[in-house]
Design a protein around this motif. Sequence first.
Motif, PDB file in Angstrom:
ATOM      1  N   ASN A 267       0.813  -1.224   0.000  1.00 21.50           N
ATOM      2  CA  ASN A 267       0.000   0.000   0.000  1.00 21.50           C
ATOM      3  C   ASN A 267       0.845   1.273   0.000  1.00 21.50           C
ATOM      4  O   ASN A 267       0.427   2.309   0.516  1.00 21.50           O
ATOM      5  N   VAL A 268       2.017   1.187  -0.574  1.00 17.82           N
ATOM      6  CA  VAL A 268       2.885   2.343  -0.739  1.00 17.82           C
ATOM      7  C   VAL A 268       3.273   2.437  -2.213  1.00 17.82           C
ATOM      8  O   VAL A 268       3.633   1.425  -2.829  1.00 17.82           O
ATOM      9  N   VAL A 269       3.187   3.646  -2.775  1.00 15.73           N
ATOM     10  CA  VAL A 269       3.611   3.889  -4.150  1.00 15.73           C
ATOM     11  C   VAL A 269       5.075   4.322  -4.128  1.00 15.73           C
ATOM     12  O   VAL A 269       5.434   5.293  -3.459  1.00 15.73           O
ATOM     13  N   TYR A 270       5.905   3.605  -4.857  1.00 13.73           N
ATOM     14  CA  TYR A 270       7.332   3.906  -4.955  1.00 13.73           C
ATOM     15  C   TYR A 270       7.588   4.602  -6.292  1.00 13.73           C
ATOM     16  O   TYR A 270       7.336   4.029  -7.355  1.00 13.73           O
TER      17      TYR A 270
ATOM     18  N   THR B 261      12.887   9.713   1.551  1.00 12.06           N
ATOM     19  CA  THR B 261      13.309   9.093   0.307  1.00 12.06           C
ATOM     20  C   THR B 261      14.288   7.961   0.605  1.00 12.06           C
ATOM     21  O   THR B 261      14.922   7.913   1.655  1.00 12.06           O
ATOM     22  N   VAL B 262      14.378   7.054  -0.342  1.00 11.14           N
ATOM     23  CA  VAL B 262      15.403   6.008  -0.311  1.00 11.14           C
ATOM     24  C   VAL B 262      16.586   6.534  -1.096  1.00 11.14           C
ATOM     25  O   VAL B 262      16.443   6.961  -2.244  1.00 11.14           O
ATOM     26  N   ASP B 263      17.749   6.519  -0.480  1.00  9.31           N
ATOM     27  CA  ASP B 263      18.924   7.133  -1.097  1.00  9.31           C
ATOM     28  C   ASP B 263      19.597   6.199  -2.090  1.00  9.31           C
ATOM     29  O   ASP B 263      20.808   5.945  -2.039  1.00  9.31           O
ATOM     30  N   THR B 264      18.827   5.670  -2.972  1.00  8.36           N
ATOM     31  CA  THR B 264      19.338   4.919  -4.112  1.00  8.36           C
ATOM     32  C   THR B 264      18.271   4.963  -5.183  1.00  8.36           C
ATOM     33  O   THR B 264      17.090   5.194  -4.892  1.00  8.36           O
ATOM     34  N   GLY B 265      18.669   4.763  -6.427  1.00  8.03           N
ATOM     35  CA  GLY B 265      17.715   4.779  -7.531  1.00  8.03           C
ATOM     36  C   GLY B 265      17.830   3.521  -8.353  1.00  8.03           C
ATOM     37  O   GLY B 265      18.378   2.503  -7.898  1.00  8.03           O
TER      38      GLY B 265
ATOM     39  N   VAL C 149      11.074  -6.448  -2.907  1.00 13.41           N
ATOM     40  CA  VAL C 149      11.483  -5.573  -3.996  1.00 13.41           C
ATOM     41  C   VAL C 149      12.984  -5.742  -4.230  1.00 13.41           C
ATOM     42  O   VAL C 149      13.781  -5.636  -3.304  1.00 13.41           O
ATOM     43  N   PHE C 150      13.332  -6.014  -5.485  1.00 14.87           N
ATOM     44  CA  PHE C 150      14.733  -6.086  -5.881  1.00 14.87           C
ATOM     45  C   PHE C 150      14.969  -5.066  -6.982  1.00 14.87           C
ATOM     46  O   PHE C 150      14.154  -4.932  -7.906  1.00 14.87           O
TER      47      PHE C 150
ATOM     48  N   ASN D 232      13.482  -2.973   1.610  1.00 17.08           N
ATOM     49  CA  ASN D 232      12.475  -3.261   2.626  1.00 17.08           C
ATOM     50  C   ASN D 232      12.016  -1.938   3.217  1.00 17.08           C
ATOM     51  O   ASN D 232      12.679  -1.369   4.085  1.00 17.08           O
ATOM     52  N   GLY D 233      10.864  -1.441   2.739  1.00 15.58           N
ATOM     53  CA  GLY D 233      10.420  -0.123   3.169  1.00 15.58           C
ATOM     54  C   GLY D 233      11.378   0.937   2.686  1.00 15.58           C
ATOM     55  O   GLY D 233      11.636   1.098   1.502  1.00 15.58           O
ATOM     56  N   TYR D 234      11.946   1.693   3.640  1.00 18.62           N
ATOM     57  CA  TYR D 234      12.938   2.704   3.310  1.00 18.62           C
ATOM     58  C   TYR D 234      14.357   2.140   3.225  1.00 18.62           C
ATOM     59  O   TYR D 234      15.276   2.831   2.797  1.00 18.62           O
TER      60      TYR D 234
END
Length: 464
Positions: A182-185, A210-214, A228-229, A241-243
């Motif tokens: 239920n989170v949009v990335y 934010t997640v400090d990677t793209g 998520v990979f 995993n989450g953030y």
Amino acid sequence: MHLIQDGIILYNPADKKVSLKKRPGLLKHLDVGTGAPIDGVHWFEAQSAVIIVSAGRIFKITDANGTFSEITSTTLLPGQKCTFADVWDQINGETRLFIANGTSIIWTNGTTTTSVAGGIAPARCTHVSQMDTYLVFNDLDTPGFWKHSAEGDPTNMTPGLARTMAAQRIPDEVIGIFVRSNVVYICGTRSIELFQNTGDAIPFASMGSTVDTGIVNKDAFSILDGQVFLFNQNRQLINLNGYTPTIKSNSYQLEIDQLGAVTDLDMQTISAIGGRQYVLLNFNDQQRTFVYDILLDCFYEWGHWNTATNEYDMFKGRGYTYAKPWGQHLIGDNTTGKVYLMSPNYKDDDGDPIKALFEFGRKDHGTKSYKLSNSLYLDIRRGDGLAATPHTAAKVQLYWRDNGEKAYGNFVEISLGKLGEYALPPRLSRLGRYRDRQYKIVAGDTADFVLNGIEEDVFDTGRL
């Protein structure tokens, strides 16, 4: 273990024993006849059907026998990986499947295809996903933003009901979108921003971090059972995993770094095949496929043995889904319109050999003095014979190189026995002397291969 090509590791947690085995094989299930790569394979739950995309055309498989038909009236881009989203349409009382790969979004209910048009609908979209009863998506013509449909009406793009949202935290372009828990990335090349549905008049809001990677490019992520990979701009495989990003590629980073620049990568996950789950990283520029084993946290390389060139080509599989009611793992072909069944029970790739290679690390038995190899015993499964002619024995080759040599020279051939010949293979003796030695096993016959262990008895001469 140093290198595994077209193989996997088996692990029994009960006795903690490790074995080596060939990877699952492929069997042709059908050919949609496009002569072009498969760009997408998706299980459409509402229709109990598999959707196939190839050459921009859309096909539907309706049963386990591979019965299929074309449902295209509006086409997609040829040669581009597809994203899919199943979204409930409250207005029409049906689940609709949305597909994107670089042109306008296409939707289908399994009988025809229609472009999503009007309002804020994009002319060029690569990513669609489902969040509650919203369709969320990107727009290549507004790369700093992402969009969502009207609630409960995923084809409704009327401004005010459908909205354009800014990726607010770090100003990199939106090149990927997915939904998890239920989170949009919202993915850029340098960061990933998280949004949630607040239930307010403007439904989506940034979660403030934010997640400090793209992701290195638009196809550099995949999701399996909520995991998520992704492959980031630093050429690392990340489990998100989450953030929190966790690097998974440390043990294989040298191999990845030797690829050079990574510009054309696509990823896919394979679920529960032989009780295992894999992440496939297809490096299209380099024509190589690296495979991450989620359970054992290790890497392999998979390919396709080209009998004309005697070299490994890229793994043939592209686009995967599991058709649960049929118990079938389906994977597309990266050059033709074929769709394969994938299973550990298949010993080749639709008639082409799987040439498994297992290279072990150098071993000196704890001393740099010369050793004499008195005997070598390989605990190998026997008694299956060749798949097509089981009363003919399959064979494997054992190679070795000594004392830092670059090339493998010596080898012996070991029989795996005909059907019913289960007796263990004899010990190999008088394999010469060495200071350190590296062994390599090649299993290229169309037969099963399982190696449970290697034992070597040596005599230490004490001489340097």
